[in-house]
Design a protein around this motif. Structure first.
Motif, PDB file in Angstrom:
ATOM      1  N   HIS A 156       9.594   1.555 -33.160  1.00 54.03           N
ATOM      2  CA  HIS A 156       9.803   2.656 -34.168  1.00 54.03           C
ATOM      3  C   HIS A 156       9.531   3.566 -33.200  1.00 54.03           C
ATOM      4  N   SER A 157       8.146   4.161 -32.510  1.00 57.58           N
ATOM      5  CA  SER A 157       7.413   5.284 -31.284  1.00 57.58           C
ATOM      6  C   SER A 157       8.784   5.286 -30.540  1.00 57.58           C
ATOM      7  N   ARG A 158       9.334   3.675 -30.333  1.00 57.61           N
ATOM      8  CA  ARG A 158       9.807   4.369 -28.885  1.00 57.61           C
ATOM      9  C   ARG A 158      11.242   4.585 -28.817  1.00 57.61           C
TER      10      ARG A 158
ATOM     11  N   HIS B 189       3.202  10.099 -32.037  1.00 58.46           N
ATOM     12  CA  HIS B 189       2.674  10.426 -33.700  1.00 58.46           C
ATOM     13  C   HIS B 189       2.556   9.642 -35.206  1.00 58.46           C
ATOM     14  N   ASP B 190       2.654   8.251 -34.322  1.00 55.82           N
ATOM     15  CA  ASP B 190       1.788   7.114 -35.051  1.00 55.82           C
ATOM     16  C   ASP B 190      -0.001   7.207 -34.505  1.00 55.82           C
TER      17      ASP B 190
ATOM     18  N   GLN C 211      -1.553   9.801 -46.284  1.00 52.88           N
ATOM     19  CA  GLN C 211      -1.233  10.737 -44.930  1.00 52.88           C
ATOM     20  C   GLN C 211      -2.035  11.584 -44.705  1.00 52.88           C
ATOM     21  N   SER C 212      -2.969  11.124 -43.611  1.00 52.75           N
ATOM     22  CA  SER C 212      -4.396  11.972 -42.908  1.00 52.75           C
ATOM     23  C   SER C 212      -3.705  11.799 -41.959  1.00 52.75           C
ATOM     24  N   HIS C 213      -2.643  10.525 -41.439  1.00 50.71           N
ATOM     25  CA  HIS C 213      -2.757  10.056 -40.196  1.00 50.71           C
ATOM     26  C   HIS C 213      -2.302  11.049 -39.274  1.00 50.71           C
ATOM     27  N   PRO C 214      -1.446  12.004 -39.830  1.00 49.82           N
ATOM     28  CA  PRO C 214      -0.473  12.817 -38.464  1.00 49.82           C
ATOM     29  C   PRO C 214      -2.256  13.474 -37.816  1.00 49.82           C
ATOM     30  N   VAL C 215      -3.042  14.436 -38.836  1.00 53.14           N
ATOM     31  CA  VAL C 215      -4.241  14.449 -38.606  1.00 53.14           C
ATOM     32  C   VAL C 215      -5.226  13.653 -37.359  1.00 53.14           C
TER      33      VAL C 215
END
Length: 455
Positions: free
Chosen positions: A261-263, A293-294, A321-325
């Motif tokens: 996914h990230s790639r 990003h993850d 939902q805190s994973h971006p931070v």
């Protein structure tokens, strides 16, 4: 056409162009260079200077880009004109290339391109009102010399970029931009020495050419040390990036549905950033942010949530939902990734209308990298198989992009993604290589594009 044949044809084209320009210059500028004692003496002195600086570079560069050989070429244009200067540049280049035992095709190319850029720069210098052997520099000499420098480096970098683009199979404009920007400041500063050499030669004679040799070599050494420091920083950044990429793979290993996914998100983000017209450095930053990003999901508190069967509780959803931070905080521990990359990751779940998280930013308040990643992330979600549905047909994906443009997505980027042939091609490849769908935690959420706060 195979690569070796393409290179040969390209070198032949550059060589033929150099010969053609040389013939035309000889017909039109024949009286600007005569075989007088003064001209021959200047040519010999400048040729020796070129050989000295070239010899020092070949022994010390060790892969370090940049050069000071061009200083003697620029000075030669002002002292003896374009024809004499091209003679100095080509002979010095030929001798140095043979001495370094370069391949014949490289020798031909380097001699041809240095002849071409010196000739064209010299012609522009004269046409711009520049004087030969100026005893007192006038305003027009400075302007004409500035144009000479620009033309010289533009032609030189374009010729080299063409060869690099063929051998590395990269877009010419991408390579050329990198060539121009890599040492632009250094080149502009060092080029002033060419005019200084010319002025000193006219005022003080032959030996004054070598009076500036030490400052030239000192400038080269300072540049070399600066580039070496940048190289070490780049290696350190690459090491850290490899560790973070390994972390991303560990995250995806928990969940086979998000493998790759990230790639894929990074590939889509790079294509969008490039087509949006961002500078090369910013394209690289956005690509790096998209890849990572993850990365914050590696923290242990996310493990049970990501693998939980059944619907998430409000607290669990808030945690997820805190994973971006958390991702941004992890990236911020690496100094070279602080700033643009860190912010792009932190805000990649902000919706364009301000309903996203973590801070509810809207419109242009959201970093451009975050807006790009939002679209790239959603594209991958829609175009790969998930447990709750099969991958959507691409036309349906485009409909969803149009529907949520201005709400979840930046409308300009959404329109760009819809029209992009590069995105279409990457999605086709990514869809074929994707092995399954999303993680258990995401199974209980709506598709990413259909919720105001997609996880």
């Amino acid at each position: 056409m195979d690569q070796r044949r393409a290179i040969r044809l390209y070198v032949m084209l550059v060589a033929a162009t150099a010969i053609g320009v040389l013939v035309l210059a000889r017909l039109n500028l024949g009286d600007t260079f005569e075989w007088t004692r003064a001209n021959v003496l200047a040519a010999v002195g400048l040729g020796i200077l070129a050989l000295i600086t070239g010899a020092v570079e070949s022994r010390t560069s060790a892969g370090i880009s940049g050069s000071v050989v061009f200083v003697s070429h620029l000075a030669a244009v002002v002292i003896i004109g374009p024809l004499g200067a091209s003679l100095v540049a080509s002979v010095a280049m030929l001798v140095s290339q043979v001495w370094m035992k370069r391949e014949a095709i490289k020798i031909v190319f380097n001699v041809a391109q240095i002849t071409l850029c010196t000739l064209l720069g010299g012609v522009v210098y004269l046409e711009g009102g520049g004087h030969l052997r100026p005893e007192a520099l006038e305003n027009q000499d400075f302007v004409a010399y500035g144009v000479l420098v620009v033309v010289y480096f533009a032609v030189n970098s374009a010729a080299v970029s063409g060869a690099v683009a063929i051998t590395q199979k990269k877009p010419f404009t991408h390579v050329w931009q990198g060539q121009l920007l890599r040492a632009a400041g250094y080149d502009l500063v060092a080029s002033a020495l060419g005019l200084l050499i010319a002025w000193m030669y006219v005022r003080f004679g032959f030996w004054s050419i070598f009076a500036v040799t030490v400052p030239i070599l000192a400038l080269r050494q300072a540049y070399r040390e600066n580039v070496e420091l940048k190289r070490l920083n780049a290696e350190l950044l690459e090491h850290h990036r490899e560790l973070l990429e390994y972390t991303v793979k560990q995250i995806e290993a928990r969940d086979p549905y998000t493998s790759g996914h990230s790639r894929r998100v990074a590939q889509y983000a790079e294509a969008l950033a490039r087509e949006f017209g961002l500078p090369q450095r910013q394209v690289e930053e956005v690509t790096t942010a998209a890849l990572l990003h993850d990365v914050g999901k590696i923290y242990h508190e996310f493990g049970s949530v990501l693998q939980k069967e059944g619907r998430l509780t409000p607290d669990e959803k808030q945690l997820l939902q805190s994973h971006p931070v958390r991702s941004a905080e992890l990236i911020g521990t690496i100094s070279n990734l602080r700033g643009s990359v860190e912010l792009a990751v932190r805000h990649h779940h902000e919706n364009f209308d301000g309903t996203g998280y973590p801070e509810g930013l809207a419109g242009d308040q959201i970093p451009i990298g975050s807006r790009i990643i939002m679209i790239a992330d959603t594209l991958d979600a829609m175009t790969t198989d998930r447990p709750y549905r099969r991958a959507l047909p691409f036309e349906r994906v485009l409909e969803e992009m149009r529907k949520y443009a201005g709400k979840q997505f930046d409308p300009r980027l959404a329109d760009l993604a819809i029209r992009s042939t590069a995105i279409r091609r990457l999605v086709a490849v990514g869809s074929q290589s994707s092995i399954a769908s999303s993680s258990p935690a995401l199974n209980r959420a709506k598709p990413a594009w259909a919720t105001k706060s997609a996880v």
